[in-house]
Design an enzyme around this catalytic site. Sequence first.
Site, mmCIF file in Angstrom:
data_model
loop_
_atom_site.group_PDB
_atom_site.id
_atom_site.type_symbol
_atom_site.label_atom_id
_atom_site.label_comp_id
_atom_site.label_asym_id
_atom_site.label_seq_id
_atom_site.Cartn_x
_atom_site.Cartn_y
_atom_site.Cartn_z
ATOM 1 N N GLU A 68 2.017 5.181 10.586
ATOM 2 C CA GLU A 68 0.973 4.301 11.126
ATOM 3 C C GLU A 68 1.601 3.561 12.288
ATOM 4 O O GLU A 68 2.469 2.701 12.096
ATOM 5 C CB GLU A 68 0.460 3.335 10.053
ATOM 6 C CG GLU A 68 -0.825 2.643 10.473
ATOM 7 C CD GLU A 68 -0.642 1.166 10.724
ATOM 8 O OE1 GLU A 68 -0.781 0.774 11.911
ATOM 9 O OE2 GLU A 68 -0.368 0.421 9.782
ATOM 10 N N LEU A 69 1.169 3.911 13.504
ATOM 11 C CA LEU A 69 1.863 3.479 14.705
ATOM 12 C C LEU A 69 1.000 2.516 15.527
ATOM 13 O O LEU A 69 0.091 1.884 15.010
ATOM 14 C CB LEU A 69 2.289 4.701 15.513
ATOM 15 C CG LEU A 69 3.066 5.763 14.715
ATOM 16 C CD1 LEU A 69 3.380 6.975 15.574
ATOM 17 C CD2 LEU A 69 4.339 5.168 14.121
ATOM 18 N N SER A 78 -10.076 -3.692 7.488
ATOM 19 C CA SER A 78 -9.254 -3.131 6.415
ATOM 20 C C SER A 78 -9.868 -3.355 5.044
ATOM 21 O O SER A 78 -10.443 -4.412 4.768
ATOM 22 C CB SER A 78 -7.853 -3.745 6.454
ATOM 23 O OG SER A 78 -7.253 -3.551 7.713
ATOM 24 N N ARG A 118 0.816 -1.213 0.000
ATOM 25 C CA ARG A 118 0.000 0.000 0.000
ATOM 26 C C ARG A 118 0.846 1.258 0.000
ATOM 27 O O ARG A 118 0.348 2.339 -0.351
ATOM 28 C CB ARG A 118 -0.990 -0.014 1.157
ATOM 29 C CG ARG A 118 -0.453 0.118 2.540
ATOM 30 C CD ARG A 118 -1.596 -0.096 3.536
ATOM 31 N NE ARG A 118 -1.179 0.134 4.905
ATOM 32 C CZ ARG A 118 -1.918 -0.218 5.963
ATOM 33 N NH1 ARG A 118 -3.085 -0.812 5.776
ATOM 34 N NH2 ARG A 118 -1.499 0.028 7.178
ATOM 35 N N PRO A 171 12.363 -3.510 4.358
ATOM 36 C CA PRO A 171 11.427 -4.403 5.043
ATOM 37 C C PRO A 171 11.957 -4.787 6.413
ATOM 38 O O PRO A 171 13.154 -4.643 6.698
ATOM 39 C CB PRO A 171 11.378 -5.617 4.115
ATOM 40 C CG PRO A 171 12.737 -5.653 3.487
ATOM 41 C CD PRO A 171 13.175 -4.207 3.365
ATOM 42 N N ALA A 172 11.086 -5.288 7.270
ATOM 43 C CA ALA A 172 11.502 -5.744 8.594
ATOM 44 C C ALA A 172 12.465 -6.924 8.463
ATOM 45 O O ALA A 172 12.316 -7.776 7.584
ATOM 46 C CB ALA A 172 10.283 -6.156 9.415
#
Length: 490
Positions: free
Chosen positions: A261-262, A455, A171, A187-188
């Site tokens: 976005e937390l 979502s 997104r 990315p993580a």
Amino acid sequence: MSDTEIDLHALIDNTPKQLFINGEFVDAEGGKTFTVLNPSTGQPLTEVASASEADALKAFDATCEAQKEWAATPARERSEILRRTHDYLKEHTEELTYLQSAELGRALGDSRGEVAYGSEFFRWFAEEATRIRGDYRHAPAGSGRIIVHQQPVGPSLAITPWNFPLAMGARKIAAALAAGCTMTLKPASKTPLTMLFLAKALKESGLPDGVVSIVPTGKSSNVSKLLDDDRLRKFTFTGSTEVGQMLGAKAAEKSIKTSLELGGNAPYIVLDDADLDTAAEAVATAKMRGAGQVCIAANRFLVHSAIKDDFLKAVTEKISEFTLGAGTDPNSDYGPLSGEDQLEKVRRLVDDAMAHGATRHLGDELPTGLAEGGYYFPATVLSDIGEGAAIHSEEIFGPVVAVSTFDSDDEAIRRANDTPFGLAAYVFSENLEHALNVAEGVETGMVAVNKGALSDPAAPFGGVKQSGIGREGGFEGIHEYLEPKFIALP
């Protein structure tokens, strides 16, 4: 492709594990790598290239170099690339499903759902790319004409979390590309393989070199250092509040356009006129999806005291039907937590709740037969938790339903809002006006009424208070990557 046709070892072997820079998969500086663990076993899954500061800068150089040409690319052409990416991801749904379940430990059904959700962002923004519009009007004073032209913000940096390894990147990337922005993405480190698979999908779909670079790393600061670069125009982050606020403050030093976005602490409000079957059934999605490791997962179950016992009975029966197992086991309804850190956090919160007098209705012990070393935690239902327990205020991020009661709508709303966070909320009532009155009083960016799924790529996603800034998805999402330019005419 069916479940039985997936060769997991071959899938891992064939998934890119290098950095994706300027359209090519390349080794990290010095050949450095980091280990990705399989949460279902606690054992190494594979090694992935670990970007250095120099690698990150090289990726961002390519991002900046590609910006002018990508911004000038016709919207229809950008749209077609995004649509081809959507089609590629849909075609490879099963590979992506197993890949996510292997590196995240999430059950196959949940991973399959994320592939559908994540890929849809490319279709949605493929359509939005051709609908960017400005404005033309006369100044009210009659002094001239006003033209508002929407133009791409410019080179962007994205940092994504581990819990939705496809959708969180999709997104951001899809919106940026639709708007005409280029992007470097980190990315993580727990779940880098899915984004590298996406890099392959973008390349196969005809994305020009340099427009998107993917740089996994075992040391996050190697990439976040790019916030010091004067060429950076947009920063987008999804992850913990503490880290997001720190990086957001860094971005603010250069007035970089930022979206965050937390963390969340979602209330799940079951009013006295709720349908209990609906409220209990929705827990399957609102809490158990991804073993509760979802930013919008229900965290505080606020149930009217008149129906507390009935709700506890219904939800305990529902959750007890779920099977815990390895993420890639087709028989698993939910899998392990993502790592030892998550497992210890959930244990701590449950142990603390028990020390504060909680009653445990489910979750006394793990089922037998689970792989030793996996990060498993049983689905747990708690009630009667005393004041002061950490579970009332901390985001659980695990398969734990913590129930407390209220006696009036005002009390429910007050307690729902008694948190610095405001991402999502859930409200259950058979009376629509009743539900809407409570939903409108809750201080969150999103509210689900009589459903556990929230979502939607076509809807704006984001929070208020300390849960973030900006919106992703929906008509609003593309505007995070656009700047309105006012052109004054006589």
